[in-house]
Design a protein around this motif. Structure first.
Motif, PDB file in Angstrom:
ATOM      1  N   GLU A 409      44.910  33.251  33.667  1.00  0.00           N
ATOM      2  CA  GLU A 409      44.598  32.326  34.952  1.00  0.00           C
ATOM      3  C   GLU A 409      45.160  33.781  36.001  1.00  0.00           C
ATOM      4  O   GLU A 409      45.548  34.478  36.354  1.00  0.00           O
ATOM      5  N   ILE A 410      43.851  33.588  37.112  1.00  0.00           N
ATOM      6  CA  ILE A 410      43.906  33.715  38.107  1.00  0.00           C
ATOM      7  C   ILE A 410      44.175  33.190  39.330  1.00  0.00           C
ATOM      8  O   ILE A 410      44.027  32.507  39.186  1.00  0.00           O
ATOM      9  N   THR A 411      43.997  34.247  40.622  1.00  0.00           N
ATOM     10  CA  THR A 411      43.906  33.488  41.721  1.00  0.00           C
ATOM     11  C   THR A 411      43.121  34.864  42.863  1.00  0.00           C
ATOM     12  O   THR A 411      42.947  36.048  42.932  1.00  0.00           O
ATOM     13  N   VAL A 412      41.228  34.088  42.941  1.00  0.00           N
ATOM     14  CA  VAL A 412      40.387  34.731  44.098  1.00  0.00           C
ATOM     15  C   VAL A 412      41.074  34.962  44.838  1.00  0.00           C
ATOM     16  O   VAL A 412      41.378  34.412  45.923  1.00  0.00           O
ATOM     17  N   VAL A 413      41.105  36.582  45.284  1.00  0.00           N
ATOM     18  CA  VAL A 413      41.677  36.715  46.789  1.00  0.00           C
ATOM     19  C   VAL A 413      40.371  37.598  48.549  1.00  0.00           C
ATOM     20  O   VAL A 413      39.630  37.662  47.542  1.00  0.00           O
ATOM     21  N   ALA A 414      40.990  37.293  49.276  1.00  0.00           N
ATOM     22  CA  ALA A 414      39.558  38.266  49.663  1.00  0.00           C
ATOM     23  C   ALA A 414      40.041  39.730  49.984  1.00  0.00           C
ATOM     24  O   ALA A 414      40.970  40.208  49.769  1.00  0.00           O
ATOM     25  N   PRO A 415      38.799  40.548  49.649  1.00  0.00           N
ATOM     26  CA  PRO A 415      39.421  42.156  49.837  1.00  0.00           C
ATOM     27  C   PRO A 415      40.807  42.635  51.178  1.00  0.00           C
ATOM     28  O   PRO A 415      40.887  41.954  51.819  1.00  0.00           O
ATOM     29  N   ASP A 416      41.470  43.414  50.485  1.00  0.00           N
ATOM     30  CA  ASP A 416      42.159  44.358  51.825  1.00  0.00           C
ATOM     31  C   ASP A 416      41.334  44.284  52.795  1.00  0.00           C
ATOM     32  O   ASP A 416      41.920  44.738  53.982  1.00  0.00           O
ATOM     33  N   GLU A 417      40.082  44.980  52.719  1.00  0.00           N
ATOM     34  CA  GLU A 417      39.690  45.711  53.739  1.00  0.00           C
ATOM     35  C   GLU A 417      38.117  45.140  53.121  1.00  0.00           C
ATOM     36  O   GLU A 417      37.745  44.479  52.309  1.00  0.00           O
ATOM     37  N   SER A 418      37.055  44.918  54.195  1.00  0.00           N
ATOM     38  CA  SER A 418      36.188  45.369  53.857  1.00  0.00           C
ATOM     39  C   SER A 418      35.145  46.252  53.256  1.00  0.00           C
ATOM     40  O   SER A 418      35.612  47.115  52.491  1.00  0.00           O
ATOM     41  N   LEU A 419      34.066  46.210  52.011  1.00  0.00           N
ATOM     42  CA  LEU A 419      33.391  46.756  51.469  1.00  0.00           C
ATOM     43  C   LEU A 419      32.558  46.912  51.735  1.00  0.00           C
ATOM     44  O   LEU A 419      31.150  46.957  51.172  1.00  0.00           O
ATOM     45  N   PRO A 420      32.007  47.393  53.492  1.00  0.00           N
ATOM     46  CA  PRO A 420      30.662  47.944  53.110  1.00  0.00           C
ATOM     47  C   PRO A 420      29.479  49.127  53.234  1.00  0.00           C
ATOM     48  O   PRO A 420      28.628  49.060  53.349  1.00  0.00           O
ATOM     49  N   ASN A 421      30.618  49.851  51.973  1.00  0.00           N
ATOM     50  CA  ASN A 421      29.783  50.824  51.122  1.00  0.00           C
ATOM     51  C   ASN A 421      29.334  50.270  49.169  1.00  0.00           C
ATOM     52  O   ASN A 421      28.471  51.332  48.704  1.00  0.00           O
ATOM     53  N   LEU A 422      30.137  49.135  49.672  1.00  0.00           N
ATOM     54  CA  LEU A 422      29.771  48.848  47.523  1.00  0.00           C
ATOM     55  C   LEU A 422      28.850  47.395  47.901  1.00  0.00           C
ATOM     56  O   LEU A 422      29.118  46.759  48.384  1.00  0.00           O
ATOM     57  N   PRO A 423      27.299  47.981  47.416  1.00  0.00           N
ATOM     58  CA  PRO A 423      26.060  47.421  48.068  1.00  0.00           C
ATOM     59  C   PRO A 423      26.199  46.293  46.749  1.00  0.00           C
ATOM     60  O   PRO A 423      24.965  46.328  46.025  1.00  0.00           O
ATOM     61  N   VAL A 424      27.287  45.740  46.008  1.00  0.00           N
ATOM     62  CA  VAL A 424      26.634  44.991  44.757  1.00  0.00           C
ATOM     63  C   VAL A 424      27.828  43.811  45.133  1.00  0.00           C
ATOM     64  O   VAL A 424      28.727  43.388  46.304  1.00  0.00           O
ATOM     65  N   ALA A 425      27.538  42.004  44.747  1.00  0.00           N
ATOM     66  CA  ALA A 425      28.030  41.534  44.838  1.00  0.00           C
ATOM     67  C   ALA A 425      29.657  41.735  43.925  1.00  0.00           C
ATOM     68  O   ALA A 425      29.264  42.206  42.790  1.00  0.00           O
ATOM     69  N   ARG A 426      30.755  40.651  44.255  1.00  0.00           N
ATOM     70  CA  ARG A 426      32.211  41.121  43.470  1.00  0.00           C
ATOM     71  C   ARG A 426      33.133  40.047  43.832  1.00  0.00           C
ATOM     72  O   ARG A 426      32.894  39.543  44.501  1.00  0.00           O
ATOM     73  N   ALA A 427      34.124  40.082  43.392  1.00  0.00           N
ATOM     74  CA  ALA A 427      34.916  38.986  43.583  1.00  0.00           C
ATOM     75  C   ALA A 427      35.909  39.899  43.495  1.00  0.00           C
ATOM     76  O   ALA A 427      36.162  41.321  42.695  1.00  0.00           O
ATOM     77  N   VAL A 428      37.330  39.554  44.480  1.00  0.00           N
ATOM     78  CA  VAL A 428      38.678  40.712  43.695  1.00  0.00           C
ATOM     79  C   VAL A 428      39.648  39.486  43.793  1.00  0.00           C
ATOM     80  O   VAL A 428      39.799  38.503  44.256  1.00  0.00           O
ATOM     81  N   TRP A 429      40.670  39.781  42.369  1.00  0.00           N
ATOM     82  CA  TRP A 429      41.966  38.579  42.369  1.00  0.00           C
ATOM     83  C   TRP A 429      43.397  38.961  41.746  1.00  0.00           C
ATOM     84  O   TRP A 429      43.023  40.609  41.526  1.00  0.00           O
ATOM     85  N   GLU A 430      43.747  38.483  41.948  1.00  0.00           N
ATOM     86  CA  GLU A 430      45.325  38.685  41.193  1.00  0.00           C
ATOM     87  C   GLU A 430      45.549  38.279  39.481  1.00  0.00           C
ATOM     88  O   GLU A 430      45.117  36.590  40.501  1.00  0.00           O
ATOM     89  N   PRO A 431      45.392  38.965  38.976  1.00  0.00           N
ATOM     90  CA  PRO A 431      45.890  37.820  37.369  1.00  0.00           C
ATOM     91  C   PRO A 431      47.355  37.977  37.017  1.00  0.00           C
ATOM     92  O   PRO A 431      47.734  38.146  37.320  1.00  0.00           O
ATOM     93  N   ALA A 432      47.543  36.316  36.671  1.00  0.00           N
ATOM     94  CA  ALA A 432      48.654  36.274  36.273  1.00  0.00           C
ATOM     95  C   ALA A 432      49.252  36.502  34.880  1.00  0.00           C
ATOM     96  O   ALA A 432      48.390  36.898  34.126  1.00  0.00           O
ATOM     97  N   PRO A 433      50.632  37.158  34.863  1.00  0.00           N
ATOM     98  CA  PRO A 433      51.724  36.697  35.569  1.00  0.00           C
ATOM     99  C   PRO A 433      51.910  37.944  36.557  1.00  0.00           C
ATOM    100  O   PRO A 433      51.891  38.166  37.678  1.00  0.00           O
ATOM    101  N   ASP A 434      51.319  39.424  36.608  1.00  0.00           N
ATOM    102  CA  ASP A 434      50.690  40.240  37.456  1.00  0.00           C
ATOM    103  C   ASP A 434      49.664  41.362  35.791  1.00  0.00           C
ATOM    104  O   ASP A 434      49.556  40.811  34.721  1.00  0.00           O
ATOM    105  N   LEU A 435      49.428  42.359  37.042  1.00  0.00           N
ATOM    106  CA  LEU A 435      47.989  43.005  36.738  1.00  0.00           C
ATOM    107  C   LEU A 435      48.630  44.050  35.518  1.00  0.00           C
ATOM    108  O   LEU A 435      47.918  43.645  33.999  1.00  0.00           O
ATOM    109  N   ALA A 436      49.890  44.811  35.227  1.00  0.00           N
ATOM    110  CA  ALA A 436      49.997  44.943  34.327  1.00  0.00           C
ATOM    111  C   ALA A 436      50.513  44.129  32.931  1.00  0.00           C
ATOM    112  O   ALA A 436      50.023  44.875  32.097  1.00  0.00           O
TER     113      ALA A 436
END
Length: 506
Positions: A409-436
């Motif tokens: 289970e995850i929550t897709v979130v907006a990146p902390d900052e824009s990604l102007p130099n990453l020329p690919v499609a992407r998604a950022v998420w926070e996994p449950a219960p925590d990353l570790a």
């Protein structure tokens, strides 16, 4: 982006009774059964047609109806309801021939009891409270795989549960009948993208076949320039196309070649009846570009895809695309790199090029950039960021003696900052219960680095799919602890190995 339209698939609704009650009562049974179907269909949010079938009264009628359901290619599952009392031994032969997902609806025609007028005629007609329990006893004793839903057909909760099951039934039908084309082999020396394709067909149904990449190269060469130019014009209408790729731009020819790859791939997949495919950057033959834009567009239309020859993820994506509602987001994905802080710990997911625009937050932009692997021309691709929302990442792995689904289970979130130099499609998420915890649990479960990310298909539907496939499902969610997770993995391994030994399974 559009999802592929699911062909007109059906779920049969079968009502059980017996001849004991006489024609007048049985006419009421049939009419109330039709009423339940209408009410249930009104709340069903899955692209299937709920089809009423005549009330079954004898063992032979039951066997014939369930055998017909099994042989009907358009039927993806069966709902049964015991309106009155249907002695369950009559269902034994029917269950033996039923090879479609089964949902046992424990309901009744009336929502409320007519307290002031209730009499024995009413009681004799409305006996599902014990008629369904009779059937459930037999199904449990016979170890019949099924889902049980309890409640009135007008209840939103009932409709939601039946919808989840129906979406899973569509996915299971897709997996069971899937043909998958591999253009080239899998990436050399990689373990998780390899596996037993014959075992997968025996256990899960999908047919995985290899094609030399030059069959795609030859198909690309046959595409007319005019057809490719017409497709690039469509790109310019639908997407934000970089100026250098537009007609008249100095790199427009690269977009034309990308369009030729799409046209060629569509032709090969359609001609072969394939619902999924793979490619491999190590095996491009005479292709001038690694397919990027073409793959993204095909995924948006419901095709499964896996990078580096990953046929299991490709098959899972095709399956979950069939389970996705129109407009919903479901994509090929890869855990790429982490943000360990400051702030919330997050995963940045991406792939070389191939992320489906169904998860895009806004209009994708078509761009061209160098690619450091593959040794070919700069490929065209859509660039975008995944839209925020709750979801999950799911994978399918081959453990040698069985297949396992893993879901986080995850929550897709907006990146902390824009990604102007990453020329690919992407998604950022926070996994449950925590990353570790999630990462450790995922690795302990042998989860793959390729996944299917969905913000549309609910976990309940994934759980139904795993049960229909008689496969193990490991869920990592907000309640996961590593101690409990290890114990669950050990118990699951013991159960599935014992079950395979008893049934002669893989």
């Amino acid at each position: 982006m559009s999802q592929a339209k699911t062909p007109n698939k059906t779920v049969w609704f079968v009502t059980g009774s017996q001849a004991l009650y006489g024609p007048e009562t049985l006419e009421q049974v049939a009419e109330q059964s039709r009423q339940v179907v209408r009410q249930l269909a009104d709340g069903l949010q899955a692209p299937v047609e709920l089809v009423w079938k005549p009330v079954v009264l004898t063992a032979d009628q039951i066997r014939r109806t369930l055998l017909d359901a099994t042989s009907d290619d358009d039927c993806v599952g069966v709902v049964v309801w015991m309106h009155t009392f249907s002695p369950a031994k009559m269902w034994i032969a029917g269950f033996e021939v039923l090879h479609k997902p089964l949902l046992h609806l424990h309901t009744q025609a009336n929502q409320s009891l007519p307290w002031s007028t209730i009499d024995m005629d009413f009681m004799n007609l409305n006996q599902a409270a014990h008629g369904d329990r009779e059937l459930a006893h037999l199904a449990a004793r016979a170890n019949v795989a099924r889902t049980i839903v309890v409640g009135h057909p007008t209840s939103p909760a009932v409709a939601a549960k039946v919808t989840d099951w129906a979406r899973a039934a569509l996915g299971w039908h897709t997996m069971r009948t899937l043909r998958l084309a591999r253009f080239g082999d899998n990436m050399r020396f990689v373990a998780v993208t390899d596996g037993d394709k014959t075992g997968a067909q025996l256990a899960l149904g999908m047919s995985v076949e290899q094609y030399g990449v030059n069959s795609l190269v030859d198909a690309v060469a046959e595409v007319a320039d005019a057809d490719a130019e017409a497709l690039t014009a469509e790109y310019e209408e639908l997407y934000d196309v970089a100026p250098e790729l537009r007609r008249g731009g100095d790199r427009h020819e690269s977009l034309v070649y990308g369009a030729k790859i799409e046209i060629a791939l569509r032709h090969l997949l359609t001609a072969g009846g394939f619902g999924a495919f793979t490619s491999n950057f190590e095996d491009l033959g005479g292709l001038r570009q690694l397919p990027g834009l073409a793959v993204q567009r095909l995924m948006a239309d419901g095709y499964g895809f896996g990078g580096e020859g990953d046929w299991k993820t490709s098959a899972l994506l095709a399956t979950m695309k069939a389970m996705t509602t129109p407009g919903g987001g479901t994509s090929f994905m890869e855990d790429y790199t982490y943000h360990f802080g400051p702030g919330p710990e997050r995963v940045l997911g991406a792939h070389m090029l191939e992320v489906c625009p169904s998860i895009a937050d806004g209009t994708p932009r078509i761009e061209i950039h160098p690619l450091g692997i593959g040794g070919r021309e700069d490929p065209v691709r859509m660039v975008f960021t995944g839209r925020p929302g709750p979801g999950r990442v799911v994978c399918l792995v081959d453990l040698g003696d069985r297949f396992r689904f893993v879901a986080n289970e995850i929550t897709v979130v907006a990146p902390d900052e824009s990604l102007p130099n990453l020329p690919v499609a992407r998604a950022v998420w926070e996994p449950a219960p925590d990353l570790a915890t999630s990462a450790e649990a995922w690795m302990l479960a042998a989860g793959s680095h390729h996944t299917v990310l969905t913000t549309d298909v609910p976990l309940a539907a994934v759980e139904h799919l795993a049960r229909m496939a008689a496969s193990e499902l490991v869920v990592i969610d907000g309640g996961t602890t590593i101690r409990r997770h290890r114990a669950d993995l050990e118990a699951g391994a013991a159960y599935h190995r014992l079950a395979a030994g008893l049934t002669g399974g893989r």
